[in-house]
Design an enzyme around this catalytic site. Structure first.
Site, short mmCIF file in Angstrom:
data_model
loop_
_atom_site.label_atom_id
_atom_site.label_comp_id
_atom_site.label_asym_id
_atom_site.label_seq_id
_atom_site.Cartn_x
_atom_site.Cartn_y
_atom_site.Cartn_z
N HIS A 242 -5.87 -1.18 3.32
CA HIS A 242 -4.90 -2.05 2.64
C HIS A 242 -3.58 -1.31 2.59
O HIS A 242 -3.54 -0.15 2.20
CB HIS A 242 -5.39 -2.39 1.23
N ARG A 279 -2.22 -6.93 7.51
CA ARG A 279 -2.47 -5.66 6.83
C ARG A 279 -2.53 -4.47 7.77
O ARG A 279 -2.03 -3.39 7.46
CB ARG A 279 -3.81 -5.74 6.08
N HIS A 382 -11.45 -2.98 2.91
CA HIS A 382 -12.52 -3.97 3.15
C HIS A 382 -13.31 -3.56 4.37
O HIS A 382 -12.76 -3.12 5.35
CB HIS A 382 -11.88 -5.34 3.38
#
Ligand code: ADP
Length: 446
Positions: A242, A279, A382
Site C-alpha cells: 500500500h 497502488r 494485501h
C-alpha cells in the site's frame, strides 16, 4: 469439549461474519472460531469503502458508471490476470452487498473516486469514516440477533477429513487445550498472510524487511490448512504494498485521501507522480524518492470535510504549518520548492488540467492553509493470491475438482484481484463471497 454443528466457519472478518449470517438464515447451525481475542481481523482496518457500479446510491448522486467499466478497471488494475469468472461474480453482486449491509444499518451513502477507478464508485459511510469497523459492527450485531456463537481465542489448527470430505476442524482454546468441531461443512475465512513475514518472503524475497498494515492474525494459517487437504493455490506470489503507510508503525492512510484531493510531494518539495494511479505504480514511484518516502499534503479545508483525515491529524500523524513556508521549515525541506509546487498545482486545478502528471479529477485547489503533511512509505498490505476457488466458493484441487465439504471466501482466496487490488475491492470481495460461501455450504448440506 467437542462441538457438533452443521457448519463451522473459521475466521471472524467480513467474509466469515457474512457467511455465518447467510448459513444461519438458511436454517443451519453455525459456529465461528476466531483465534484472536477480538473479532474483525483485517476487516477492522479497512479504511476505504466498497466498490460497486450501477448502484442506486450512484444514481442518486448523479454518477454515471457501468458494471462493464468496473470489470475492465479491475482487470486493468489487476494486470489482466484476475480470474474472469470470479471478477464477474464480484462485479455482479457488489450492489446487493451494499444494500444488504444498509438493511442492517450500515448507512453507506456517499460515493467517491479512488485510485484505478474511471468513475466515482467507492461507497462509504456518509461522513467519509472508515468502512471496516462499520461492517464488523453491523454484521456482529446481526449475528447476536441470530444467536450465532463466536468463540474467541479459539484457533483452528487442522481440518478433519473423512472419506475424502472435510468434516470439521481440530482447534485449540486460549490455554492451548485441544477441542474438535464436528461439522458437515467448513468455511475458511481466515484472511491473508500479510503479517507473516516468513511466508511473505518465501513467495516474494524482495519484500524482506517491509512493514505491514496487517493485524497480527493475518498469518495465512488457513491457506496452509487447505493445502494440507489438497487445495490448489492461485497467484500466491501476488502481494500488494500500500503506497501510503506510516513509516514507523505501518498504519495505513486511506487511498480516499488522494481521491479527495491530497497530493504527494517528495523531500525536495516536488510532486513526482499522478497520485491517482494504481497502488502498485504509486508505491513504485514513492520507492524511487529520497529515503523511499513522501508526504501527503492536505489543507484545513480538506480536514473539515473528511472524518478519516481529521482522525489522522488528531492521532498525531501529520505535521502542521499555518502556511507553506512554515510547513516546509517544520519538515526540514526547501520552502521555495514546496511553494512553487503548490502554486503550479493550484493553477492545474483552476485550469482543470495537470500538464505534468495528467492527474484527472482535480477537485481541491489546496490554495489556502493551514497545511498538513503526513509522511508515508509503502508497506505490505494485501495478499491477492491464495486458495483456489470457483464462483460458488468451493475449494479446488489442482485437477479442478472441488474438495467435498470445504469452502473459502475473502482474502484467503486468490484470483479475484489478480496482480494488484484496487482500493475498495477488498470489502466488496469479502461481503460478496462470504455471503455466497454461507449460502452454498448451507444449500449443499446432506
Ligand atoms: P477477510 O477480510 O477475508 O474476512 P480478515 O482478516 O478480516 O479476513 O479476518 C480473518 C480472521 O480470521 C481474522 O480475525 C483472523 O484472526 C482469523 N483467523 C485466521 N486464522 C485463523 C485460525 N487458524 N483459527 C481461527 N481464526 C483464524
Amino acid at each position: 469439549e467437542d462441538l457438533n454443528v452443521d457448519i463451522v466457519i473459521v475466521g471472524s472478518g467480513g467474509a466469515g461474519l457474512s457467511a455465518a449470517i447467510e448459513a444461519k438464515e438458511a436454517g443451519k447451525s453455525v459456529v465461528i472460531l476466531e483465534q484472536m481475542p477480538i473479532i474483525g481481523g483485517n476487516t477492522n482496518r479497512a479504511t476505504g469503502g466498497l466498490n460497486a457500479a450501477e448502484t442506486t446510491i450512484q444514481e442518486e448522486n448523479g454518477i454515471k458508471d457501468s458494471k462493464q467499466t468496473f470489470y475492465e478497471d479491475t482487470l486493468k488494475g489487476g494486470h489482466d490476470i484476475n480470474d474472469p469468472e470470479l471478477l464477474r461474480t464480484l462485479v455482479d453482486h457488489a450492489p446487493d452487498a451494499i444494500y444488504w449491509l444498509n438493511d442492517m444499518g450500515a448507512g453507506i451513502s456517499r460515493v467517491s473516486l479512488s485510485g484505478g477507478a474511471t468513475n466515482p464508485r467507492i461507497h462509504t459511510p456518509a461522513d467519509g469514516s472508515a468502512i471496516g469497523p462499520v461492517v464488523v459492527n453491523v454484521l456482529s450485531q446481526k449475528l447476536k440477533e441470530l444467536e450465532v456463537d463466536i468463540l474467541l481465542n479459539s484457533k483452528a489448527v487442522k481440518l478433519i477429513e473423512q472419506d475424502g470430505a472435510v468434516v470439521g476442524v481440530e482447534a485449540i482454546d486460549k490455554n492451548e487445550n485441544p477441542f474438535k468441531v464436528n461439522a458437515k461443512a467448513v468455511i475458511l475465512a481466515t484472511g491473508g498472510f500479510g503479517a507473516n513475514s516468513e511466508m511473505v518472503v518465501q513467495y516474494r524475497p524482495e519484500l524482506e524487511g517491509f512493514s505491514t498494515t496487517n493485524h497480527a492474525g493475518a498469518t495465512g494459517s488457513g491457506i496452509v490448512m487447505a493445502q494440507e487437504v489438497g487445495a490448489d493455490l492461485m497467484q500466491i506470489e501476488q502481494i500488494q504494498i500500500h503506497p501510503t503507510t506510516d513509516p514507523e508503525s505501518g498504519y495505513m492512510f486511506t487511498e480516499g485521501l488522494r481521491g479527495d484531493g491530497a497530493i504527494l510531494v517528495n523531500k525536495e518539495g516536488k510532486r513526482f507522480t499522478n497520485e491517482l494511479l494504481t497502488r502498485d505504480v504509486v508505491s513504485q514511484n514513492i520507492l524511487k524518492q529520497t529515503d523511499k518516502m513522501a508526504y501527503l499534503i492536505t489543507n484545513q479545508e480538506m480536514v473539515d470535510e473528511n472524518a478519516s483525515l481529521a482522525k489522522y491529524i488528531k492521532e498525531g500523524y501529520a505535521t502542521k504549518g499555518d502556511d507553506l513556508s512554515l510547513l516546509a521549515s517544520e519538515l526540514g525541506i526547501d520552502a521555495a520548492a514546496l511553494e512553487a509546487t503548490l502554486k503550479t498545482y493550484t493553477q492545474y486545478v483552476k485550469d482543470g488540467k495537470d500538464t505534468e502528471f495528467e492527474r484527472a479529477h482535480l477537485t481541491q485547489s489546496l490554495e489556502a492553509g493551514p497545511y498538513y503533511a503526513i509522511p508515508v512509505t509503502p508497506g505490505i498490505h494485501h495478499t491477492m493470491g491464495g486458495v483456489k476457488i470457483d464462483t460458488k466458493t468451493h475449494v479446488l484441487k489442482p485437477d479442478g475438482h472441488a474438495i467435498a465439504g470445504l469452502y473459502a471466501a475473502g482474502e484467503i482466496t486468490g484470483g479475484v484481484h489478480g496482480g494488484n487490488r484496487i482500493g475498495g475491492n477488498a470489502v466488496a470481495d469479502i461481503i460478496v463471497f462470504g455471503r455466497i460461501a454461507g449460502q452454498t455450504a448451507a444449500a449443499e448440506l446432506k
